[in-house]
Scaffold this motif. Sequence first.
Motif, PDB file in Angstrom:
ATOM      1  N   ARG A 287      65.433 -58.397  12.729  1.00 53.22           N
ATOM      2  CA  ARG A 287      65.521 -59.824  12.425  1.00 53.22           C
ATOM      3  C   ARG A 287      64.441 -60.648  13.110  1.00 53.22           C
ATOM      4  O   ARG A 287      64.320 -61.848  12.860  1.00 53.22           O
ATOM      5  CB  ARG A 287      66.905 -60.353  12.798  1.00 53.22           C
ATOM      6  CG  ARG A 287      68.014 -59.768  11.927  1.00 53.22           C
ATOM      7  CD  ARG A 287      69.367 -60.380  12.208  1.00 53.22           C
ATOM      8  NE  ARG A 287      69.293 -61.824  12.294  1.00 53.22           N
ATOM      9  CZ  ARG A 287      69.629 -62.531  13.377  1.00 53.22           C
ATOM     10  NH1 ARG A 287      70.063 -61.932  14.475  1.00 53.22           N
ATOM     11  NH2 ARG A 287      69.540 -63.838  13.371  1.00 53.22           N
ATOM     12  N   VAL A 288      63.655 -60.037  13.984  1.00 53.68           N
ATOM     13  CA  VAL A 288      62.542 -60.744  14.601  1.00 53.68           C
ATOM     14  C   VAL A 288      61.398 -59.766  14.833  1.00 53.68           C
ATOM     15  O   VAL A 288      61.606 -58.639  15.303  1.00 53.68           O
ATOM     16  CB  VAL A 288      62.959 -61.445  15.914  1.00 53.68           C
ATOM     17  CG1 VAL A 288      63.462 -60.443  16.952  1.00 53.68           C
ATOM     18  CG2 VAL A 288      61.829 -62.279  16.481  1.00 53.68           C
ATOM     19  N   VAL A 289      60.191 -60.202  14.471  1.00 52.72           N
ATOM     20  CA  VAL A 289      58.997 -59.357  14.551  1.00 52.72           C
ATOM     21  C   VAL A 289      57.825 -60.176  15.069  1.00 52.72           C
ATOM     22  O   VAL A 289      57.629 -61.326  14.658  1.00 52.72           O
ATOM     23  CB  VAL A 289      58.623 -58.793  13.160  1.00 52.72           C
ATOM     24  CG1 VAL A 289      57.312 -58.027  13.209  1.00 52.72           C
ATOM     25  CG2 VAL A 289      59.725 -57.898  12.619  1.00 52.72           C
ATOM     26  N   GLU A 290      57.075 -59.594  15.969  1.00 56.83           N
ATOM     27  CA  GLU A 290      55.744 -60.108  16.306  1.00 56.83           C
ATOM     28  C   GLU A 290      54.745 -59.121  15.717  1.00 56.83           C
ATOM     29  O   GLU A 290      54.716 -57.943  16.113  1.00 56.83           O
ATOM     30  CB  GLU A 290      55.568 -60.212  17.822  1.00 56.83           C
ATOM     31  CG  GLU A 290      56.249 -61.406  18.450  1.00 56.83           C
ATOM     32  CD  GLU A 290      55.477 -62.708  18.267  1.00 56.83           C
ATOM     33  OE1 GLU A 290      54.265 -62.745  18.557  1.00 56.83           O
ATOM     34  OE2 GLU A 290      56.090 -63.697  17.829  1.00 56.83           O
ATOM     35  N   LEU A 291      53.956 -59.574  14.746  1.00 53.97           N
ATOM     36  CA  LEU A 291      53.008 -58.671  14.097  1.00 53.97           C
ATOM     37  C   LEU A 291      51.596 -59.242  14.149  1.00 53.97           C
ATOM     38  O   LEU A 291      51.380 -60.404  14.466  1.00 53.97           O
ATOM     39  CB  LEU A 291      53.444 -58.358  12.663  1.00 53.97           C
ATOM     40  CG  LEU A 291      53.624 -59.507  11.658  1.00 53.97           C
ATOM     41  CD1 LEU A 291      52.299 -60.018  11.127  1.00 53.97           C
ATOM     42  CD2 LEU A 291      54.520 -59.051  10.512  1.00 53.97           C
ATOM     43  N   ASN A 332      56.581 -63.627  13.826  1.00 52.18           N
ATOM     44  CA  ASN A 332      55.749 -64.382  14.766  1.00 52.18           C
ATOM     45  C   ASN A 332      56.366 -65.720  15.169  1.00 52.18           C
ATOM     46  O   ASN A 332      55.782 -66.787  14.955  1.00 52.18           O
ATOM     47  CB  ASN A 332      54.343 -64.594  14.188  1.00 52.18           C
ATOM     48  CG  ASN A 332      53.593 -63.294  14.021  1.00 52.18           C
ATOM     49  OD1 ASN A 332      53.776 -62.362  14.806  1.00 52.18           O
ATOM     50  ND2 ASN A 332      52.756 -63.220  13.009  1.00 52.18           N
ATOM     51  N   PRO A 333      57.541 -65.687  15.800  1.00 54.09           N
ATOM     52  CA  PRO A 333      58.108 -66.937  16.300  1.00 54.09           C
ATOM     53  C   PRO A 333      57.220 -67.606  17.344  1.00 54.09           C
ATOM     54  O   PRO A 333      57.309 -68.811  17.543  1.00 54.09           O
ATOM     55  CB  PRO A 333      59.453 -66.492  16.910  1.00 54.09           C
ATOM     56  CG  PRO A 333      59.297 -65.034  17.193  1.00 54.09           C
ATOM     57  CD  PRO A 333      58.404 -64.522  16.102  1.00 54.09           C
ATOM     58  N   SER A 334      56.336 -66.848  17.961  1.00 53.43           N
ATOM     59  CA  SER A 334      55.410 -67.400  18.954  1.00 53.43           C
ATOM     60  C   SER A 334      54.316 -68.252  18.330  1.00 53.43           C
ATOM     61  O   SER A 334      53.625 -69.000  19.023  1.00 53.43           O
ATOM     62  CB  SER A 334      54.736 -66.260  19.721  1.00 53.43           C
ATOM     63  OG  SER A 334      53.860 -65.537  18.870  1.00 53.43           O
ATOM     64  N   GLY A 335      54.135 -68.132  17.019  1.00 50.10           N
ATOM     65  CA  GLY A 335      52.974 -68.722  16.352  1.00 50.10           C
ATOM     66  C   GLY A 335      51.936 -67.688  16.010  1.00 50.10           C
ATOM     67  O   GLY A 335      51.012 -67.943  15.239  1.00 50.10           O
ATOM     68  N   GLY A 336      52.087 -66.494  16.602  1.00 52.50           N
ATOM     69  CA  GLY A 336      51.190 -65.394  16.262  1.00 52.50           C
ATOM     70  C   GLY A 336      49.759 -65.613  16.700  1.00 52.50           C
ATOM     71  O   GLY A 336      49.411 -66.587  17.367  1.00 52.50           O
ATOM     72  N   LEU A 337      48.911 -64.695  16.309  1.00 48.97           N
ATOM     73  CA  LEU A 337      47.496 -64.766  16.668  1.00 48.97           C
ATOM     74  C   LEU A 337      46.842 -65.988  16.041  1.00 48.97           C
ATOM     75  O   LEU A 337      45.925 -66.583  16.623  1.00 48.97           O
ATOM     76  CB  LEU A 337      46.771 -63.499  16.215  1.00 48.97           C
ATOM     77  CG  LEU A 337      46.987 -62.228  17.028  1.00 48.97           C
ATOM     78  CD1 LEU A 337      48.446 -61.784  17.062  1.00 48.97           C
ATOM     79  CD2 LEU A 337      46.124 -61.099  16.481  1.00 48.97           C
ATOM     80  N   LEU A 338      47.308 -66.380  14.850  1.00 49.61           N
ATOM     81  CA  LEU A 338      46.697 -67.501  14.143  1.00 49.61           C
ATOM     82  C   LEU A 338      46.825 -68.806  14.908  1.00 49.61           C
ATOM     83  O   LEU A 338      45.912 -69.644  14.872  1.00 49.61           O
ATOM     84  CB  LEU A 338      47.343 -67.664  12.767  1.00 49.61           C
ATOM     85  CG  LEU A 338      46.970 -66.630  11.707  1.00 49.61           C
ATOM     86  CD1 LEU A 338      47.917 -66.730  10.521  1.00 49.61           C
ATOM     87  CD2 LEU A 338      45.524 -66.817  11.255  1.00 49.61           C
ATOM     88  N   SER A 339      47.931 -69.017  15.598  1.00 50.13           N
ATOM     89  CA  SER A 339      48.168 -70.298  16.263  1.00 50.13           C
ATOM     90  C   SER A 339      48.335 -70.175  17.769  1.00 50.13           C
ATOM     91  O   SER A 339      47.868 -71.020  18.523  1.00 50.13           O
ATOM     92  CB  SER A 339      49.407 -70.981  15.669  1.00 50.13           C
ATOM     93  OG  SER A 339      49.202 -71.295  14.312  1.00 50.13           O
ATOM     94  N   LYS A 340      49.013 -69.138  18.226  1.00 49.27           N
ATOM     95  CA  LYS A 340      49.126 -68.921  19.668  1.00 49.27           C
ATOM     96  C   LYS A 340      47.774 -68.566  20.244  1.00 49.27           C
ATOM     97  O   LYS A 340      47.431 -68.946  21.367  1.00 49.27           O
ATOM     98  CB  LYS A 340      50.133 -67.808  19.953  1.00 49.27           C
ATOM     99  CG  LYS A 340      50.313 -67.470  21.433  1.00 49.27           C
ATOM    100  CD  LYS A 340      51.216 -66.266  21.607  1.00 49.27           C
ATOM    101  CE  LYS A 340      50.595 -65.034  21.003  1.00 49.27           C
ATOM    102  NZ  LYS A 340      51.519 -63.890  20.906  1.00 49.27           N
ATOM    103  N   GLY A 341      46.966 -67.812  19.467  1.00 49.68           N
ATOM    104  CA  GLY A 341      45.659 -67.363  19.911  1.00 49.68           C
ATOM    105  C   GLY A 341      45.612 -65.855  20.054  1.00 49.68           C
ATOM    106  O   GLY A 341      46.641 -65.183  20.053  1.00 49.68           O
ATOM    107  N   HIS A 342      44.395 -65.337  20.196  1.00 48.46           N
ATOM    108  CA  HIS A 342      44.193 -63.882  20.203  1.00 48.46           C
ATOM    109  C   HIS A 342      43.170 -63.458  21.256  1.00 48.46           C
ATOM    110  O   HIS A 342      42.058 -63.082  20.931  1.00 48.46           O
ATOM    111  CB  HIS A 342      43.755 -63.433  18.806  1.00 48.46           C
ATOM    112  CG  HIS A 342      43.581 -61.964  18.642  1.00 48.46           C
ATOM    113  ND1 HIS A 342      44.246 -61.022  19.404  1.00 48.46           N
ATOM    114  CD2 HIS A 342      42.782 -61.255  17.778  1.00 48.46           C
ATOM    115  CE1 HIS A 342      43.875 -59.815  19.025  1.00 48.46           C
ATOM    116  NE2 HIS A 342      42.997 -59.927  18.041  1.00 48.46           N
ATOM    117  N   PRO A 343      43.548 -63.533  22.551  1.00 48.52           N
ATOM    118  CA  PRO A 343      42.702 -62.916  23.581  1.00 48.52           C
ATOM    119  C   PRO A 343      42.918 -61.405  23.521  1.00 48.52           C
ATOM    120  O   PRO A 343      43.994 -60.911  23.861  1.00 48.52           O
ATOM    121  CB  PRO A 343      43.219 -63.523  24.884  1.00 48.52           C
ATOM    122  CG  PRO A 343      44.585 -64.028  24.584  1.00 48.52           C
ATOM    123  CD  PRO A 343      44.738 -64.166  23.109  1.00 48.52           C
TER     124      PRO A 343
END
Length: 395
Positions: A287-291, A332-343
């Motif tokens: 029910r929750v995924v970070e991809l 991506n409840p975190s916002g994912g790479l697109l919005s949280k960022g991608h270091p």
Amino acid sequence: MSQRVVVAGVGMIPFTTPSRTESYDVMGTTAARAALADAGIGYEKIQQAYAGYVYGDSTCGQAVVYGLGQTGIPVINVNNNCSTGSSALFLARQAVESGAVDVALAVGFEQMQRGALAMGYTDRPSPMARFDVVMDEIQERDQSPFAAQMFGGAGRQYAERYGTAPETFAKISVKSRKHAANNPYAVFTDPVTVEEVLASPHIYGPLTRLQCCPPTCGAAAAVLVSEKFAKANGIDAGVVIKAQAMATDLPSTFTEKDMTKIVGYDMSKAAAHQVYEASGVAPTDIRVVELHDCFTANELLTYEAIGLTPEGTAEKFINDGDNTYGGRVVTNPSGGLLSKGHPLGATGLAQCAELVWQLRGQADARQVDGDLTLALQHNIGLGGAAVVTLYEKVS
């Protein structure tokens, strides 16, 4: 004999743009301290450390870990492109699960420069040369960034195959910003509309600028311990790694003349399958995924690669709202790479932190409703490596 691996502590720092960043050693040490504090243990308990980064000189990991102390433990530096953080987590998990150690630290960090990703060396063969040759046979090349040509080409090929509308890709960016608005660690939190996403400068294929993750700086970390150690030291053992797999490129990446294969579809599918087989969990249980949404096209492809929706149905999955709150699985409840960022070195461990917080019920306004017991993480690096990790909340 293998033993259950507990995620005892996680930590990260707010991600930033390159113009606002601290140095990598400060970021990495700060994130690691946060993970240790979350676990409630001192650095002297750590027996091995795995440090992930892509852009930096050798032994940057030691520079980060020495900020915690100099205890003489092994420090292993890890570089697997965008899946570096998850690769460090994979190694730390193996060390604990095998019984080689009881406590391991995985820390990932990146001090990036402005602009698109670039190769570091021009005087030797590129590790992406094989990919370049196949891409030249499949699609027209231009001056847009290499990664955008890869994922944009994959998105275009998918859209041609299934009739996917440009608006469908744009909706992923809109969803990403909505989720990031509740994340104090995210870089981009302002809302955008489908129209704004589509009107932003065109990059390649269906991709516009607002569909591409930004160069980002940041750090994240996790402390893994054996269940035995957790019990002996009064550590919360409520979140464990139930299953984890890493896969690399298969022959299909280079032989099938398919851009979706070039960007890791088959290795993502293989890693996810291994995790489902090992755990007895089905994708419908999640029910929750970070991809890994480095581009909107890759988020769309990954829905299908890891089994969240059958092949060819990602557009319906998005249009039905099954990828967000109120739908079947919050991606991506975190916002994912697109919005949280991608270091790059930190991404996999930031995903880990978000999912641990979700399972603990500590995600604040991002919290997925209901009694979560499972969470899935997907992280890829081209060249290539895909890491899929399944976390479980246990009593």
